[in-house]
Scaffold this active site. Structure first.
Site, PDB file in Angstrom:
ATOM      1  N   ALA A   9      57.412  48.137  35.532  1.00  0.00           N
ATOM      2  CA  ALA A   9      58.653  48.675  36.082  1.00  0.00           C
ATOM      3  C   ALA A   9      59.799  47.821  35.560  1.00  0.00           C
ATOM      4  O   ALA A   9      59.695  46.605  35.466  1.00  0.00           O
ATOM      5  CB  ALA A   9      58.636  48.646  37.608  1.00  0.00           C
ATOM      6  N   LYS A  10      60.866  48.496  35.202  1.00  0.00           N
ATOM      7  CA  LYS A  10      62.037  47.796  34.674  1.00  0.00           C
ATOM      8  C   LYS A  10      62.523  46.755  35.683  1.00  0.00           C
ATOM      9  O   LYS A  10      62.876  45.640  35.319  1.00  0.00           O
ATOM     10  CB  LYS A  10      63.118  48.847  34.381  1.00  0.00           C
ATOM     11  CG  LYS A  10      64.310  48.349  33.644  1.00  0.00           C
ATOM     12  CD  LYS A  10      63.950  48.009  32.209  1.00  0.00           C
ATOM     13  CE  LYS A  10      64.968  47.163  31.478  1.00  0.00           C
ATOM     14  NZ  LYS A  10      65.867  46.380  32.233  1.00  0.00           N
ATOM     15  N   ARG A  11      62.495  47.127  36.966  1.00  0.00           N
ATOM     16  CA  ARG A  11      63.022  46.210  37.975  1.00  0.00           C
ATOM     17  C   ARG A  11      62.159  44.961  38.124  1.00  0.00           C
ATOM     18  O   ARG A  11      62.583  43.971  38.687  1.00  0.00           O
ATOM     19  CB  ARG A  11      63.201  46.923  39.324  1.00  0.00           C
ATOM     20  CG  ARG A  11      61.924  47.326  39.983  1.00  0.00           C
ATOM     21  CD  ARG A  11      62.131  48.005  41.330  1.00  0.00           C
ATOM     22  NE  ARG A  11      60.856  48.344  41.934  1.00  0.00           N
ATOM     23  CZ  ARG A  11      60.090  49.363  41.543  1.00  0.00           C
ATOM     24  NH1 ARG A  11      60.495  50.142  40.570  1.00  0.00           N
ATOM     25  NH2 ARG A  11      58.926  49.597  42.123  1.00  0.00           N
ATOM     26  N   ARG A  12      60.927  45.006  37.624  1.00  0.00           N
ATOM     27  CA  ARG A  12      60.082  43.811  37.684  1.00  0.00           C
ATOM     28  C   ARG A  12      60.070  43.077  36.349  1.00  0.00           C
ATOM     29  O   ARG A  12      59.170  42.300  36.071  1.00  0.00           O
ATOM     30  CB  ARG A  12      58.658  44.197  38.085  1.00  0.00           C
ATOM     31  CG  ARG A  12      58.559  44.646  39.531  1.00  0.00           C
ATOM     32  CD  ARG A  12      57.135  44.608  40.034  1.00  0.00           C
ATOM     33  NE  ARG A  12      56.331  45.677  39.495  1.00  0.00           N
ATOM     34  CZ  ARG A  12      56.070  46.816  40.148  1.00  0.00           C
ATOM     35  NH1 ARG A  12      56.548  46.992  41.359  1.00  0.00           N
ATOM     36  NH2 ARG A  12      55.332  47.746  39.606  1.00  0.00           N
ATOM     37  N   GLY A  13      61.068  43.414  35.508  1.00  0.00           N
ATOM     38  CA  GLY A  13      61.258  42.635  34.296  1.00  0.00           C
ATOM     39  C   GLY A  13      60.503  43.131  33.078  1.00  0.00           C
ATOM     40  O   GLY A  13      60.436  42.421  32.070  1.00  0.00           O
TER      41      GLY A  13
END
Ligand code: GLU
Length: 277
Positions: free
Chosen positions: A238-242
């Site tokens: 996920a983008k939000r997890r880098g």
């Protein structure tokens, strides 16, 4: 019959390696069988849709060496979704729901339902029409209408449809004439998709889509749910997890053809692995 696959990203975040893998799987399945590979932008996510992202998606796919045919974005098909919803509603298969998310979570907890699965609070209840509401599919009623259904996943084999796993899903949102389930099912049929290719995280959604196809008299595709790319903690990327954005790698001057080749060979960057079968 010629095969048609698709990649259907939502423009609410940049593509990461998991998306790149999904696009390559769909592209290569079509190419190996002399078929067509479609790109469809799923941009009905209201405020979360970012208009500049589809161009970045196209640049990413081209950088990976993929070729596609683009079909109209979901935002251009709202009238078709509304028409299908009216039809289902006139058949008594939808009901209005005014529950807030907090109410649903609380009621689902009381009913011991995971997910949370909607516990049916508004089913059979007179709802004030002035209140903002969604329309939910009455899954039990819909199944009475269709009888038992089956569908086929190329990887997992024949499945008995169990749309009740997701409960009475929303088909018409408060702010848009369709939810993902209704829009994607109608689009796949309208686009002539014969092999619905997407990640295993959407496997359960396919039970619902099979039911919608039966209710709406749509052509029946086959599915191909591919394993997901996971991070070091075993969570889906996920983008939000880098997870790195494909666009960042592209803009940093990386070699997209080489990256695509490595993803095909399942040689992933450090810390990334493919979900087990
Ligand atoms: N638009 C969905 C997503 O970006 C994919 C839907 C699908 O492949 O059916 O997650």
């Amino acid at each position: 019959m010629s095969i048609v696959t698709r990649f259907a990203p939502s423009p609410n975040g940049m593509l990461h390696l998991g998306h790149a893998y999904a696009a390559i799987v769909a592209h290569d399945l079509a190419q190996a069988r002399g078929g067509r590979f479609l790109l469809r932008i799923e941009d009905i996510d209201g405020a979360r849709s970012q208009p500049e992202l589809p161009d970045a998606f196209r640049a990413d796919l081209a950088w990976l060496g993929l070729k596609w045919e683009e079909v109209p974005a979901q935002s251009t098909r709202l009238a078709d979704y509304a028409e299908a919803a009216v039809r289902l509603e006139s058949e008594g298969l939808l009901y209005r729901c005014v529950c807030t998310r907090t109410e649903i979570v609380a009621a689902a907890r009381v009913a011991g339902l995971e997910g949370p699965i909607y516990p049916g609070t508004c089913k059979g209840r007179a709802v004030d029409l002035a209140l903002p509401h969604v329309l939910r599919l009455d899954v039990a009623e819909a199944l009475r209408y269709t009888g038992p259904l089956v569908w086929v996943d190329e990887m997992a084999g024949e499945q008995a449809a169990r749309p009740e796993l997701l409960g009475d899903v929303v088909l018409v949102r408060k702010d848009e004439p369709a939810s993902y389930h209704l829009a994607a099912t109608l689009d796949d049929a309208a686009d002539g998709v014969t092999l619905v290719t997407r990640g295993r995280d959407l496997f359960t959604a396919s039970h619902v889509h099979r039911l919608l196809q039966a209710l709406l008299g749509l052509a029946l595709p086959v599915w191909h749910h591919h394993p997901l790319l996971l991070d070091e903690q075993g969570r889906k990327l996920a983008k939000r997890r880098g997870s790195p954005a494909v666009a960042d790698l592209r803009l940093a001057g990386g070699d997209g053809l080489l990256l695509a080749q490595q993803l095909r060979l399942r040689r992933f960057p450090a810390g990334i692995s493919l979900e087990r079968a």
